[in-house]
Motif scaffolding. Structure first.
Motif: not given
Length: 543
Positions: A40-47, A270-277
């Motif tokens: 199924k064409q479903v995805m989860t990203a983070n705002l 999908l995520i952006d702005s990874l924890p610096i560490d």
């Protein structure tokens, strides 16, 4: 510097290819590459937070933009390979003098509620943004149009604005001057349409999922505020067969360690702005995507709030920042120290990048910082600085940067700065109301030209929250807008940037470098130097 430029050059060609879409109105499904079963064409990203608004007239932040860019479509849009191409417009004709654009809309287009989408919707929407009573975020983006600025500033009437729907499919737009890059200007969200009937019926139409009517590839299926927003492929979209991702769930998890762990456990794709560490340990992995984009991380001064009424004191704070330490030891994500305002990424007629054509405007120099501070205090007749509060939006990475700056100001300038953080929606209101002395913000160009960055600070820009204005700067920007010779265009913009950096209403900190983790189960996301990840052509290849 060279390494950053090479990375940027590579990015200009980057668009993770989207796989071919299914030609069905039913939810698309691909086969799992290992099991052969349907996926199924479903995805989860983070705002990372609640969108400030989903009304394009008021949106001002990347959180809102990411959702809005999937809900509405202008007369132009970005294609799958990242080029600007016709969107709702089927055909565009430009008059010989370059001042009149005639847009012909695609036939039988509809809003997500079934209403016809017409040229009248675009006329209404653009004039709504210009209406002074609307108090929209970006009316100045429309000032290229004849009569637009006068109407928005109360010096003219709406009848004089050269935006006219000739019939349901024809929109005629008259410009003040011939602007060859007008299609790029129209990528601003101020040019997106809204449904007049819906807006007039309920002033809060964009506050809940059930009230939002769209004309783009997706509709809002549900909105659990501060938790999750779900968009689903619109069955009214003119090119729905080419949209491969059926459903996108946007989570709103602000704490970096938490959303990183959610990605590692498969709860986020999908995520952006990874924890610096964790950046160093993720860099060599297939899921890690990193590239510079055309944007800058800044701290903005309110030049009407003491002590930042004085230009030398503003300059002192800039000289007190060790940007090399900040990018190498604090952010660690490939960001480049900013010794000017305009980011890397624009090649000029000289063959050089715009940023490389001039020397750095400032450097890290604690002695110079203290000298400028002393001179500024003397000019104002002050013996000491008033209390200073530095504001930033709540996020783990922003906190670390703010704390690093706080320590640099203390060590290199002898100034104690108080920190204050606010949740995103509250912070946006604080910033727009200019309720700050110095505050974190950033800016990204809608298109690759220094004008897209520098125009922000003109005295008439509706996006300038510094309270700073300089007539000479404004004059140079106005000349650059209409200058057809590219070399002269760039020279005008260099001169304008010089004024901006001398007056220093904003501190450039670093040029952004985006860091994503993209699940190996999701292909086809289009990453962009000037926008948010485009999920239309994404495809899940495994459960």
């Amino acid at each position: 510097m060279k390494k950053g430029l090479l990375a940027f050059a590579a990015l200009l060609a980057l668009a993770v290819p989207a796989l071919s879409a299914c030609g069905s109105d039913k939810p698309a499904a691909s086969s799992d590459q290992q099991t052969g079963t349907a996926v199924k064409q479903v995805m989860t990203a983070n705002l990372r937070g609640e969108p400030y608004t989903l009304d394009p007239a008021f949106a001002s932040d990347t959180t809102s933009y990411w959702v809005i860019d999937h809900l509405y479509e202008g007369l132009y849009r970005y294609s799958q390979n990242g080029d600007i191409s016709e969107g709702a417009a089927e055909k565009v004709e430009v008059s010989p003098d370059g001042k009149t654009y005639t847009f012909t809309l695609r036939p039988e287009m509809k809003w997500s509620n079934g209403d016809p989408l017409t040229a009248h919707d675009y006329e209404y929407s653009w004039k709504r943004v210009l209406n002074p009573q609307t108090a929209a975020y970006e009316p100045s983006a429309l000032y290229y149009i004849q009569g637009a600025e006068a109407y928005n500033t109360g010096k003219g009437s709406v009848e004089d604005v050269q935006i006219k729907a000739k019939d349901d499919r024809t929109l005629i737009v008259g410009l003040k001057d011939p602007i060859t890059y007008f299609p790029k200007i129209m990528m601003s969200r101020a040019y997106l349409p809204v449904n007049k009937k819906v807006v007039d019926a309920d002033k809060n139409w964009a506050a809940e999922a059930k009230g939002i009517v769209t004309n783009g590839p997706y509709t809002v299926e549900s909105w659990d505020h501060n938790s999750q927003l779900t968009i689903a492929k619109s069955q009214s979209y003119w090119e729905k067969e080419e949209v491969t991702m059926d459903t996108v769930h946007f989570k709103m998890v602000n704490e970096a360690t938490t959303y990183y762990q959610m990605f590692k456990t498969g709860a986020l794709d999908l995520i952006d702005s990874l924890p610096i560490d964790v950046i160093e340990q993720e860099k060599e992995k297939e899921e890690y995507k990193s590239f510079p984009d055309y944007s800058i991380y800044t701290y903005t001064f309110n030049v009407e709030e003491k002590p930042f009424t004085n230009a030398k004191i503003r300059q002192a704070f800039s000289y007190a920042i060790d940007r090399d330490i900040l990018t190498n030891n604090v952010t660690k994500g490939g960001q480049l120290p900013a010794y000017g305002y305009t980011p890397f990424g624009v090649k000029t007629p000289s063959g050089k990048d715009f940023r490389e054509e001039v020397a750095p405007y400032y450097q890290f120099d604690p002695n110079k910082a203290k000298q400028l501070l002393a001179e500024g205090l003397k000019e104002e007749g002050w013996t000491e600085l008033p209390p200073i509060t530095l504001k930033y939006s709540t996020a783990e990475n922003h906190k670390k940067i703010a704390e690093a700056l706080q320590e640099m100001f203390k060590q290199n300038l002898g100034v104690q700065v108080k920190l204050e953080n606010q949740e995103w929606k509250t912070y946006i209101d604080t910033f727009k109301q200019k309720n700050f002395q110095i505050a974190r913000m950033g800016w990204g160009g809608d298109y690759l030209d220094p004008l897209a960055m520098l125009e922000l600070y003109t005295g008439k820009s509706s996006r300038n929250f510094t309270n700073w204005a300089n007539p000479k700067f404004d004059e140079l920007i106005e000349k650059a807008k209409v200058e057809q010779n590219e070399e002269a265009h760039m020279k005008l913009l260099h001169d304008a940037e010089t004024i901006l950096m001398q007056d220093m209403p904003v501190i450039p900190v670093y040029f952004n470098n985006e860091n994503y983790l993209n699940s190996k189960k999701i292909d086809g996301i289009r990453f962009s130097v000037t926008g948010t990840p485009d999920l239309r052509w994404a495809k899940r290849v495994a459960e």
